[in-house]
Design a protein around this motif. Structure first.
Motif, PDB file in Angstrom:
ATOM      1  N   PHE A 140     -61.423   8.088 -73.613  1.00 38.76           N
ATOM      2  CA  PHE A 140     -61.440   7.831 -75.048  1.00 38.76           C
ATOM      3  C   PHE A 140     -61.996   9.018 -75.823  1.00 38.76           C
ATOM      4  N   ILE A 141     -62.864   9.810 -75.204  1.00 39.95           N
ATOM      5  CA  ILE A 141     -63.384  10.991 -75.877  1.00 39.95           C
ATOM      6  C   ILE A 141     -62.351  12.115 -75.866  1.00 39.95           C
ATOM      7  N   CYS A 142     -61.405  12.064 -74.960  1.00 34.64           N
ATOM      8  CA  CYS A 142     -60.315  13.046 -74.943  1.00 34.64           C
ATOM      9  C   CYS A 142     -59.236  12.728 -75.982  1.00 34.64           C
ATOM     10  N   LEU A 143     -59.196  11.510 -76.477  1.00 32.88           N
ATOM     11  CA  LEU A 143     -58.120  11.105 -77.370  1.00 32.88           C
ATOM     12  C   LEU A 143     -58.085  11.873 -78.703  1.00 32.88           C
ATOM     13  N   PRO A 144     -59.227  12.112 -79.388  1.00 33.09           N
ATOM     14  CA  PRO A 144     -59.131  12.848 -80.657  1.00 33.09           C
ATOM     15  C   PRO A 144     -58.449  14.205 -80.527  1.00 33.09           C
ATOM     16  N   GLY A 145     -58.695  14.908 -79.431  1.00 33.27           N
ATOM     17  CA  GLY A 145     -58.003  16.173 -79.209  1.00 33.27           C
ATOM     18  C   GLY A 145     -56.510  15.970 -79.051  1.00 33.27           C
ATOM     19  N   TYR A 146     -56.125  14.935 -78.337  1.00 33.20           N
ATOM     20  CA  TYR A 146     -54.708  14.618 -78.160  1.00 33.20           C
ATOM     21  C   TYR A 146     -54.062  14.238 -79.482  1.00 33.20           C
ATOM     22  N   LEU A 171     -61.239  19.773 -74.921  1.00 33.35           N
ATOM     23  CA  LEU A 171     -60.185  20.716 -74.529  1.00 33.35           C
ATOM     24  C   LEU A 171     -58.835  20.034 -74.384  1.00 33.35           C
ATOM     25  N   SER A 172     -58.846  18.724 -74.390  1.00 31.40           N
ATOM     26  CA  SER A 172     -57.584  17.976 -74.357  1.00 31.40           C
ATOM     27  C   SER A 172     -56.675  18.388 -75.505  1.00 31.40           C
ATOM     28  N   GLY A 173     -57.276  18.906 -76.592  1.00 33.65           N
ATOM     29  CA  GLY A 173     -56.480  19.320 -77.737  1.00 33.65           C
ATOM     30  C   GLY A 173     -55.536  20.473 -77.469  1.00 33.65           C
ATOM     31  N   LEU A 174     -55.772  21.212 -76.398  1.00 34.16           N
ATOM     32  CA  LEU A 174     -54.874  22.323 -76.057  1.00 34.16           C
ATOM     33  C   LEU A 174     -53.473  21.832 -75.707  1.00 34.16           C
ATOM     34  N   PHE A 175     -53.356  20.563 -75.312  1.00 33.92           N
ATOM     35  CA  PHE A 175     -52.054  20.015 -74.932  1.00 33.92           C
ATOM     36  C   PHE A 175     -51.598  18.941 -75.910  1.00 33.92           C
ATOM     37  N   SER A 176     -52.101  19.018 -77.135  1.00 32.06           N
ATOM     38  CA  SER A 176     -51.784  17.998 -78.128  1.00 32.06           C
ATOM     39  C   SER A 176     -50.292  17.852 -78.370  1.00 32.06           C
ATOM     40  N   HIS A 177     -49.560  18.964 -78.312  1.00 30.69           N
ATOM     41  CA  HIS A 177     -48.130  18.932 -78.613  1.00 30.69           C
ATOM     42  C   HIS A 177     -47.271  19.210 -77.380  1.00 30.69           C
ATOM     43  N   SER A 178     -47.845  19.091 -76.205  1.00 36.62           N
ATOM     44  CA  SER A 178     -47.109  19.380 -74.977  1.00 36.62           C
ATOM     45  C   SER A 178     -46.501  18.115 -74.386  1.00 36.62           C
ATOM     46  N   ARG A 179     -45.472  18.326 -73.603  1.00 38.96           N
ATOM     47  CA  ARG A 179     -44.891  17.208 -72.849  1.00 38.96           C
ATOM     48  C   ARG A 179     -45.926  16.703 -71.856  1.00 38.96           C
ATOM     49  N   GLY A 217     -48.682  15.632 -72.620  1.00 42.20           N
ATOM     50  CA  GLY A 217     -49.928  16.239 -73.074  1.00 42.20           C
ATOM     51  C   GLY A 217     -51.143  15.362 -72.887  1.00 42.20           C
ATOM     52  N   LEU A 218     -50.955  14.050 -72.897  1.00 40.39           N
ATOM     53  CA  LEU A 218     -52.091  13.151 -72.736  1.00 40.39           C
ATOM     54  C   LEU A 218     -52.747  13.332 -71.374  1.00 40.39           C
ATOM     55  N   ILE A 219     -51.948  13.317 -70.321  1.00 37.67           N
ATOM     56  CA  ILE A 219     -52.501  13.459 -68.976  1.00 37.67           C
ATOM     57  C   ILE A 219     -52.979  14.883 -68.735  1.00 37.67           C
ATOM     58  N   LYS A 220     -52.195  15.869 -69.184  1.00 38.70           N
ATOM     59  CA  LYS A 220     -52.608  17.263 -69.010  1.00 38.70           C
ATOM     60  C   LYS A 220     -53.934  17.525 -69.730  1.00 38.70           C
ATOM     61  N   GLY A 221     -54.018  17.061 -70.961  1.00 40.43           N
ATOM     62  CA  GLY A 221     -55.234  17.272 -71.728  1.00 40.43           C
ATOM     63  C   GLY A 221     -56.428  16.570 -71.123  1.00 40.43           C
ATOM     64  N   TYR A 222     -56.216  15.368 -70.640  1.00 43.11           N
ATOM     65  CA  TYR A 222     -57.308  14.630 -70.010  1.00 43.11           C
ATOM     66  C   TYR A 222     -57.806  15.349 -68.768  1.00 43.11           C
ATOM     67  N   LEU A 223     -56.889  15.801 -67.932  1.00 40.26           N
ATOM     68  CA  LEU A 223     -57.288  16.497 -66.712  1.00 40.26           C
ATOM     69  C   LEU A 223     -58.037  17.792 -67.028  1.00 40.26           C
ATOM     70  N   LEU A 224     -57.582  18.508 -68.052  1.00 40.01           N
ATOM     71  CA  LEU A 224     -58.283  19.731 -68.444  1.00 40.01           C
ATOM     72  C   LEU A 224     -59.668  19.400 -68.984  1.00 40.01           C
ATOM     73  N   GLY A 225     -59.764  18.331 -69.772  1.00 35.57           N
ATOM     74  CA  GLY A 225     -61.050  17.940 -70.327  1.00 35.57           C
ATOM     75  C   GLY A 225     -62.074  17.577 -69.263  1.00 35.57           C
ATOM     76  N   ILE A 226     -61.671  16.776 -68.288  1.00 37.14           N
ATOM     77  CA  ILE A 226     -62.640  16.382 -67.260  1.00 37.14           C
ATOM     78  C   ILE A 226     -62.938  17.539 -66.305  1.00 37.14           C
TER      79      ILE A 226
END
Length: 232
Positions: free
Chosen positions: A97-103, A147-155, A157-166
């Protein structure tokens, strides 16, 4: 005084915020959220069509979404599936849930909201042995979830951003364990691999559970619709 020194049951010195310290922490959270919204609004403003249609009106909505994500992350951080004796626990999707704002809103909003969440954790569950440990464990480690925000517009991106964040959180918690908690290393273990393994167990376990849930099509589609609602 902004904090008081307390000796815990293990004989370690812990810094606990006073009432004034808590008020200051709340103020810092609000400032960080405002900064995150500024970046999110600035990003929206890059699209001239959004500017002409009143993209600035989204500010209150963005604040509400970021605040809801922080609230859910805080509540779920206390739903612990397993707690480790020297800090760290497997929670019910709190990091997600903390990764969601970046997404939802991009890197700027994601980082500042995640750092604000780290400050919030100091209000509810502080464990500080050294001042610099506070920075690494609460500001940098939790902040890395943004850091999940780095994949905000990627295919995907939710899973990629989450994995990068953790992964970012694991890097900083590993650094903290090596520098500040090396005396807790398992017998025969060097502090660095000990910290990598110790922090990797609970972060990796929660990450694996979350990714499995996100892989469910209905969940993924529902989260995609929520992102559309947040961005409208």
């Amino acid at each position: 005084m902004l904090y008081e020194i307390v000796v815990d049951s293990y004989g370690d010195t812990t810094y606990v915020p006073t009432t004034l310290g808590n008020v200051l922490l709340v103020a810092v959270i609000l400032v960080l959220l405002a900064a995150g919204l500024f970046f999110a609004r600035k990003h929206s403003g890059k699209d001239s069509a959004n500017v002409r249609s009143g993209a600035g009106k989204l500010t209150v909505k963005q604040l509400a979404f970021c605040a809801c994500a922080m609230a859910l992350g805080t509540v779920l951080s206390n739903v612990k599936l397993f707690s480790f004796p020297w800090g760290g626990s497997i929670t019910l999707l709190s990091m997600f849930f903390i990764c969601l704002p970046g997404y939802w809103f991009g890197l700027g909003a994601g980082l500042t909201t995640a750092v604000a969440y780290g400050v919030l954790q100091l209000l509810f569950d502080p464990y500080v042995l050294f001042p610099m440990q506070l920075v690494v464990d609460y500001l940098l480690a939790f902040g890395a979830l943004g850091l999940s925000g780095l994949f905000s517009h990627s295919r995907n991106g939710l899973i990629k951003g989450y994995l990068l964040g953790i992964f970012g959180r694991w890097v900083f918690t590993t650094l903290s364990g090596w520098i500040f908690f090396s005396s807790y290393a398992w017998e025969g273990w060097h502090p660095i691999p000990y910290s990598m393994a110790y922090n990797g167990i609970y972060i990796g376990a929660e990450g694996a559970i979350t990714v499995v849930i996100l892989a469910i099509p209905a969940v993924r589609n529902g989260l995609g619709r929520i992102k559309q609602l947040a961005s409208e």
